[in-house]
Write a protein that holds these residues in place. Structure first.
Motif, PDB file in Angstrom:
ATOM      1  N   SER A 392       0.867  -1.296   0.008  1.00  8.13           N
ATOM      2  CA  SER A 392      -0.071  -0.011  -0.057  1.00  8.13           C
ATOM      3  C   SER A 392       0.928   1.443   0.062  1.00  8.13           C
ATOM      4  O   SER A 392       1.962   1.136   0.565  1.00  8.13           O
ATOM      5  CB  SER A 392      -0.910   0.015   1.239  1.00  8.13           C
ATOM      6  OG  SER A 392      -1.746   1.264   1.376  1.00  8.13           O
ATOM      7  N   PRO A 393       0.570   2.604  -0.562  1.00  7.87           N
ATOM      8  CA  PRO A 393       1.359   3.726  -0.568  1.00  7.87           C
ATOM      9  C   PRO A 393       1.339   4.067   0.977  1.00  7.87           C
ATOM     10  O   PRO A 393       2.387   4.857   1.141  1.00  7.87           O
ATOM     11  CB  PRO A 393       0.426   4.562  -1.178  1.00  7.87           C
ATOM     12  CG  PRO A 393      -0.508   3.758  -2.287  1.00  7.87           C
ATOM     13  CD  PRO A 393      -0.705   2.542  -1.375  1.00  7.87           C
ATOM     14  N   VAL A 394       0.578   3.462   1.923  1.00  2.00           N
ATOM     15  CA  VAL A 394       0.870   3.980   3.288  1.00  2.00           C
ATOM     16  C   VAL A 394       1.104   2.818   4.103  1.00  2.00           C
ATOM     17  O   VAL A 394       0.965   2.826   5.502  1.00  2.00           O
ATOM     18  CB  VAL A 394      -0.542   4.699   3.567  1.00  2.00           C
ATOM     19  CG1 VAL A 394      -0.569   6.130   3.159  1.00  2.00           C
ATOM     20  CG2 VAL A 394      -1.798   3.970   3.453  1.00  2.00           C
ATOM     21  N   GLU A 433      14.582 -10.746  11.534  1.00  2.00           N
ATOM     22  CA  GLU A 433      15.667 -10.948  10.449  1.00  2.00           C
ATOM     23  C   GLU A 433      15.445 -11.725   9.263  1.00  2.00           C
ATOM     24  O   GLU A 433      15.913 -11.656   8.305  1.00  2.00           O
ATOM     25  CB  GLU A 433      17.275 -11.654  11.008  1.00  2.00           C
ATOM     26  CG  GLU A 433      17.634 -10.563  12.106  1.00  2.00           C
ATOM     27  CD  GLU A 433      18.947 -10.800  12.817  1.00  2.00           C
ATOM     28  OE1 GLU A 433      19.642 -12.039  12.474  1.00  2.00           O
ATOM     29  OE2 GLU A 433      19.534 -10.419  13.550  1.00  2.00           O
ATOM     30  N   LYS A 434      14.843 -12.504   9.516  1.00  2.00           N
ATOM     31  CA  LYS A 434      14.126 -13.714   8.163  1.00  2.00           C
ATOM     32  C   LYS A 434      13.455 -13.237   7.243  1.00  2.00           C
ATOM     33  O   LYS A 434      13.102 -13.737   6.329  1.00  2.00           O
ATOM     34  CB  LYS A 434      13.592 -15.012   8.852  1.00  2.00           C
ATOM     35  CG  LYS A 434      14.706 -16.038   9.690  1.00  2.00           C
ATOM     36  CD  LYS A 434      13.931 -17.296   9.889  1.00  2.00           C
ATOM     37  CE  LYS A 434      14.908 -17.830  11.015  1.00  2.00           C
ATOM     38  NZ  LYS A 434      14.168 -19.242  11.602  1.00  2.00           N
ATOM     39  N   GLY A 435      13.131 -11.923   7.561  1.00  2.00           N
ATOM     40  CA  GLY A 435      12.003 -11.081   6.691  1.00  2.00           C
ATOM     41  C   GLY A 435      10.691 -11.882   6.306  1.00  2.00           C
ATOM     42  O   GLY A 435      10.354 -11.932   5.265  1.00  2.00           O
ATOM     43  N   ILE A 436      10.046 -12.485   7.509  1.00  2.00           N
ATOM     44  CA  ILE A 436       8.829 -13.336   7.350  1.00  2.00           C
ATOM     45  C   ILE A 436       7.703 -12.132   6.821  1.00  2.00           C
ATOM     46  O   ILE A 436       6.491 -12.604   6.182  1.00  2.00           O
ATOM     47  CB  ILE A 436       8.225 -13.968   8.649  1.00  2.00           C
ATOM     48  CG1 ILE A 436       7.408 -14.843   8.543  1.00  2.00           C
ATOM     49  CG2 ILE A 436       8.246 -12.811   9.699  1.00  2.00           C
ATOM     50  CD1 ILE A 436       7.011 -15.787   9.728  1.00  2.00           C
ATOM     51  N   ALA A 437       7.812 -10.851   7.476  1.00  2.00           N
ATOM     52  CA  ALA A 437       6.726 -10.106   6.980  1.00  2.00           C
ATOM     53  C   ALA A 437       7.571  -8.910   6.288  1.00  2.00           C
ATOM     54  O   ALA A 437       8.643  -8.239   7.011  1.00  2.00           O
ATOM     55  CB  ALA A 437       6.082  -9.609   8.129  1.00  2.00           C
ATOM     56  N   LYS A 438       7.022  -8.089   5.267  1.00  2.00           N
ATOM     57  CA  LYS A 438       7.661  -6.867   4.611  1.00  2.00           C
ATOM     58  C   LYS A 438       6.689  -6.089   4.179  1.00  2.00           C
ATOM     59  O   LYS A 438       5.248  -6.580   4.015  1.00  2.00           O
ATOM     60  CB  LYS A 438       8.693  -7.111   3.672  1.00  2.00           C
ATOM     61  CG  LYS A 438       9.809  -8.024   4.385  1.00  2.00           C
ATOM     62  CD  LYS A 438      10.862  -8.067   3.095  1.00  2.00           C
ATOM     63  CE  LYS A 438      12.423  -8.544   3.730  1.00  2.00           C
ATOM     64  NZ  LYS A 438      13.396  -8.870   2.625  1.00  2.00           N
ATOM     65  N   HIS A 439       6.915  -4.782   4.137  1.00  2.00           N
ATOM     66  CA  HIS A 439       5.797  -3.925   3.596  1.00  2.00           C
ATOM     67  C   HIS A 439       6.253  -3.156   2.475  1.00  2.00           C
ATOM     68  O   HIS A 439       7.813  -2.933   2.362  1.00  2.00           O
ATOM     69  CB  HIS A 439       5.360  -2.746   4.635  1.00  2.00           C
ATOM     70  CG  HIS A 439       6.501  -2.188   5.242  1.00  2.00           C
ATOM     71  ND1 HIS A 439       6.946  -1.302   4.696  1.00  2.00           N
ATOM     72  CD2 HIS A 439       6.908  -2.211   6.457  1.00  2.00           C
ATOM     73  CE1 HIS A 439       8.083  -0.579   5.413  1.00  2.00           C
ATOM     74  NE2 HIS A 439       8.140  -1.410   6.517  1.00  2.00           N
ATOM     75  N   TYR A 440       5.602  -2.777   1.350  1.00  2.00           N
ATOM     76  CA  TYR A 440       5.989  -1.990   0.004  1.00  2.00           C
ATOM     77  C   TYR A 440       5.111  -1.024  -0.232  1.00  2.00           C
ATOM     78  O   TYR A 440       3.657  -1.283   0.067  1.00  2.00           O
ATOM     79  CB  TYR A 440       6.225  -3.225  -0.829  1.00  2.00           C
ATOM     80  CG  TYR A 440       6.916  -4.341  -0.772  1.00  2.00           C
ATOM     81  CD1 TYR A 440       8.317  -4.410  -0.783  1.00  2.00           C
ATOM     82  CD2 TYR A 440       6.582  -5.479  -0.345  1.00  2.00           C
ATOM     83  CE1 TYR A 440       9.111  -5.348  -0.445  1.00  2.00           C
ATOM     84  CE2 TYR A 440       7.182  -6.687   0.076  1.00  2.00           C
ATOM     85  CZ  TYR A 440       8.445  -6.654  -0.023  1.00  2.00           C
ATOM     86  OH  TYR A 440       9.405  -7.526   0.395  1.00  2.00           O
ATOM     87  N   LYS A 441       5.369   0.174  -0.998  1.00  2.00           N
ATOM     88  CA  LYS A 441       4.716   1.075  -1.485  1.00  2.00           C
ATOM     89  C   LYS A 441       3.821   0.530  -2.621  1.00  2.00           C
ATOM     90  O   LYS A 441       2.694   0.854  -2.874  1.00  2.00           O
ATOM     91  CB  LYS A 441       5.536   2.253  -1.775  1.00  2.00           C
ATOM     92  CG  LYS A 441       5.860   2.968  -0.454  1.00  2.00           C
ATOM     93  CD  LYS A 441       6.336   4.321  -0.902  1.00  2.00           C
ATOM     94  CE  LYS A 441       6.749   5.272   0.443  1.00  2.00           C
ATOM     95  NZ  LYS A 441       5.774   5.379   1.187  1.00  2.00           N
ATOM     96  N   ARG A 465     -10.435  -2.544  -8.701  1.00  2.00           N
ATOM     97  CA  ARG A 465     -10.327  -1.592  -9.962  1.00  2.00           C
ATOM     98  C   ARG A 465      -9.216  -0.819 -10.077  1.00  2.00           C
ATOM     99  O   ARG A 465      -8.907  -0.417 -11.418  1.00  2.00           O
ATOM    100  CB  ARG A 465     -11.497  -0.807 -10.064  1.00  2.00           C
ATOM    101  CG  ARG A 465     -13.190  -1.390 -10.100  1.00  2.00           C
ATOM    102  CD  ARG A 465     -13.078  -2.175 -11.424  1.00  2.00           C
ATOM    103  NE  ARG A 465     -14.436  -2.936 -11.522  1.00  2.00           N
ATOM    104  CZ  ARG A 465     -14.407  -3.990 -11.220  1.00  2.00           C
ATOM    105  NH1 ARG A 465     -13.727  -4.614 -10.360  1.00  2.00           N
ATOM    106  NH2 ARG A 465     -15.985  -4.598 -11.549  1.00  2.00           N
ATOM    107  N   SER A 466      -8.366  -0.910  -9.154  1.00  2.00           N
ATOM    108  CA  SER A 466      -6.882  -0.378  -9.134  1.00  2.00           C
ATOM    109  C   SER A 466      -6.084  -0.912  -8.103  1.00  2.00           C
ATOM    110  O   SER A 466      -6.869  -1.207  -6.871  1.00  2.00           O
ATOM    111  CB  SER A 466      -7.160   1.383  -9.077  1.00  2.00           C
ATOM    112  OG  SER A 466      -6.314   1.911  -9.194  1.00  2.00           O
ATOM    113  N   GLY A 467      -4.903  -0.647  -8.080  1.00  6.10           N
ATOM    114  CA  GLY A 467      -4.085  -0.935  -6.709  1.00  6.10           C
ATOM    115  C   GLY A 467      -3.465  -2.112  -7.171  1.00  6.10           C
ATOM    116  O   GLY A 467      -3.304  -2.758  -8.271  1.00  6.10           O
TER     117      GLY A 467
END
Length: 726
Positions: A392-394, A433-441, A465-467
């Motif tokens: 999400s952007p946020v 550290e294993k990166g089991i959860a990450k967030h992205y824009k 419809r978007s995203g």
């Protein structure tokens, strides 16, 4: 009191409450049903994001160095190939079919809006009846489809004097998306109140909304449309999204409040926010105007095992009127039942090495769902195989901000702050550290290089419809091992998936809903002091009886009683209820108070007060009358009597005016037929004056004179001498 709903039942709230001289707006939601009739568009990305995504080369896209026996290398190769194919086709869209969505369809656009947003049809393309562009002889739509600007249905402001609105109360961030239209494109000058989490999460949802559906992702500049002119004549069509600058200006106008903080405005108006138990910072409002208490119950939940602060029903204890909105529709999954189905669907998909897409906002009960899913996968021995991705952007802001709001959470979550430990699970998962959860824009950039299979992706707009979900459906939609799970309660699942009906991806619809059902609402109202009036939306009503009484859709088919009246409100129709109090408090001006001279009558002192009444900002005040006012008051000046009738004084006074023969008797006047043993003692004096018969009846709290009008003036003085006057 008058209540008017500006959006249909099922859409986010927007109501206007008029009480005496006050005009209060309850929430300011944005209708989004028409989104399903709009064309599908690539992930809500700016042109900069697109350029970066197309120029970026995924790391390890070749498999020359991979060994034939390495399963891991083969898996990575599959991921890179999928991603390369996705990037190559990311400029194309899914075909959009003509969809009849009723009065909210694109046919309600103004001609000016149509010309500004339709775009130019390229060679070999055709225009459908609802205005979408589709390439002829091809499954891929024309690129001109991407130039279409999304339009949204505002609350019908046309019948409301927006400049006269005194206060706007926001209950939670789901009912705030239309607020920038009100603050930036109308003559609204009132004040806005919301809790701190509602303001911050509302800002994040506005940013996500503009990113997905605003003009930053279209080729036509937003500014060419006069939005202020469109909003001013609201109610006739759909309107384009606002801008990031509008969001900042709008948020700056909101005043934060805390639970149970008392706010006094305009003299007699008092506002108090109480926890609604639905999401972080969600609030119900107690509105006190004079002696009238009105409770606004919006998007509330009595679910006790979630992270928000618990439902606070104390606002109902003294409420005379309750406005209940945003109730759970009949047939919805309860959270406890639905979450088990979601966990089972996710676990079975991960077990077959598939990916899971969950279109939702990064807020609300998602934080609780993540804990349940993580615990279930751990029990199934699948936790080491999965990656959680929030797109999400946020996403970054939402995930971090939610974990610092312990004071707005349930007591069990607040206690975790003192361990110290993050109150919500995603805080711990993001730190691993294993990166089991990450967030992205967005899906472009780091997401492609970090991607590990299988993956559970949260984010995107639920309308599809978007995203990012549009992009991921393009990438993973043709594989039956993958699953898309719908959990948002407001989503029209059939309409959302219609453009994707040919995809092989598995679908699971478990729309989790923690809002109050009709049965729960009745139970809550019975638990506290019964209000005189309870207003509910149409979805809470099963039928209307011949006498006009509404029958609720709860299990007991509740109807109105002698002490509590249930009423229904509909969009565009005003519901009027009588106020309970006949009296109001009035302030005395300092100048008038100085001239008051009380007179003692035994142990009590009284003073007559006369002045002109002024009403300003809902505050009433008595001031000294002007010269003309004094002349008017003198016409109505009367002597006020105080005390109990003295029989000897009365008889002496009657003798003085010539009454000679008086018959005095004492008896009891019966109060009612049912209670014949009790009565009011009275003394009756019967006599003749100037040949006319007359009777004076003396009781404890009243004196009754029965005589001809010709002799009434003669009896006046003997009676007045028996009382004190001022």
């Amino acid at each position: 009191m008058r209540l008017t709903s500006l959006l249909p039942d099922g859409e986010p709230n927007c109501l206007v409450l008029k009480v005496r001289q006050m005009l209060i707006m309850l929430d300011c939601g944005l209708g989004q049903e028409q989104l399903y009739a709009m064309p599908v568009r690539e992930g809500g990305l700016t042109e900069d994001h697109k350029d970066n995504s197309h120029n970026a080369t995924p790391t390890g896209s070749t498999t020359d160095n991979a060994t034939a026996g390495s399963k891991r290398k083969l898996q990575e190769t599959d991921i890179r190939q999928d991603w390369a194919s996705f990037l190559k086709a990311s400029s194309t869209q899914f075909p959009t079919k003509k969809m009849a969505r009723g009065p909210n369809s694109l046919q309600s656009h103004s001609s000016k809006t149509d010309s500004a947003t339709t775009g130019t049809t390229s060679s070999g393309s055709t225009s459908t009846a609802n205005g979408t562009i589709q390439a002829a002889g091809s499954n891929a739509p024309s690129k001109s489809m991407a130039t279409r600007e999304y339009m949204f249905k505002l609350p019908d402001f046309s019948g409301v004097d927006l400049k006269a609105i005194d206060v706007v109360l926001i209950s939670n961030y789901n009912h705030i998306l239309a607020l920038p239209y009100l603050t930036e494109y109308t003559d609204f000058q009132g004040r806005i109140f919301a809790t701190e989490p509602t303001i911050e999460f509302g800002r994040q949802l506005m940013i996500e909304f503009v990113t997905f559906f605003g003009t930053s992702v279209t080729s036509s500049p937003h500014e060419i449309i006069d939005r202020k002119e469109l909003v001013a004549r609201a109610g006739a069509g759909l309107y384009p999204a606002y801008t990031h600058a509008d969001i900042k200006a709008c948020i700056d106008k909101i005043q934060p409040v805390r639970f149970r903080e008392h706010i006094s405005l305009f003299g007699s108006l008092k506002l108090t926010a109480h926890s609604a138990g639905y999401c972080l910072g969600s609030s119900n409002w107690l509105i006190q105007i004079g002696t009238e208490n009105i409770a606004y119950v919006s998007s509330s939940s009595t679910q006790g095992n979630l992270h928000p602060d618990l439902f606070d029903g104390t606002l109902l204890e003294n409420a005379s009127t309750v406005v209940a909105t945003d109730l759970c529709p009949r047939g919805s999954f309860t959270y406890n039942t639905g979450v088990n189905l979601v966990c089972q669907s996710i676990a079975s998909t991960i077990a077959r090495k598939g990916n899971v897409l969950i279109p939702c906002t990064i807020t609300g009960f998602l934080f609780d769902l993540l804990e349940d899913v993580h615990l279930h996968l751990n029990r199934m021995g699948l936790i080491g195989q999965v990656q959680y991705s929030f797109i999400s952007p946020v996403a970054d802001t939402a995930l971090q901000y939610s974990n610092i709001l312990a004071e707005w959470m349930a007591p069990r979550k607040q206690e975790m702050v003192y361990i110290p430990e993050a109150p919500l699970l995603h805080g711990l998962l993001l730190e691993k550290e294993k990166g089991i959860a990450k967030h992205y824009k967005s899906v472009h950039g780091a997401f492609s290089s970090d991607l590990k299979l299988p993956c559970i992706v949260f984010g995107g707009h639920p309308s599809l419809r978007s995203g990012p979900m549009v992009n991921l459906l393009h990438m993973w939609g043709n594989k039956a091992t993958n699953t898309i799970v719908f959990i948002e309660p407001r989503m029209d699942v059939v309409a959302a998936m219609e453009p994707y009906e040919n995809l092989a991806i598995a679908q699971q619809a478990v729309q989790l809903d923690i809002r109050l059902s009709v049965d729960q609402l009745v139970e809550v109202m019975n638990k506290y002091r019964h209000p005189r009036h309870i207003l509910v939306p149409m979805r809470a009503i099963a039928s209307t009886l011949p006498d006009g009484t509404v029958e609720l859709a709860d299990a007991k088919r509740t109807t109105s009683t002698s002490s509590t009246r249930w009423s229904v409100y509909k969009v565009g129709e005003s519901v009027q209820l009588g106020m309970g109090s006949l009296y109001e408090s009035v302030l005395l001006s300092e100048e008038l108070a100085k001239g008051i001279l009380p007179q003692a009558f035994g142990k009590v002192s009284f003073a007559p007060i006369a002045g002109s009444l002024s009403i300003y900002n809902n505050q009433m005040q008595l001031k000294p009358a002007s010269v003309q006012g004094r002349q008017l008051l003198s016409l109505y000046t009367q002597r006020l009597l105080l005390g109990v009738m003295n029989l000897p004084h009365l008889l002496a006074g009657l003798t003085a005016i010539g009454v000679t023969n008086m018959d005095v008797s004492e008896s009891e006047e019966k109060e009612g037929k049912e209670d014949k043993d009790t009565g009011v003692p009275e003394i009756k004096v019967e006599f003749e004056l100037q040949g006319q018969a007359a009777t004076i009846i003396l009781r404890e709290k009243e004196t009754i004179v029965k005589c001809d009008e010709n002799i009434r003036s003669l009896l006046r003085e003997p009676i007045l001498k028996c009382f004190q006057s001022f």
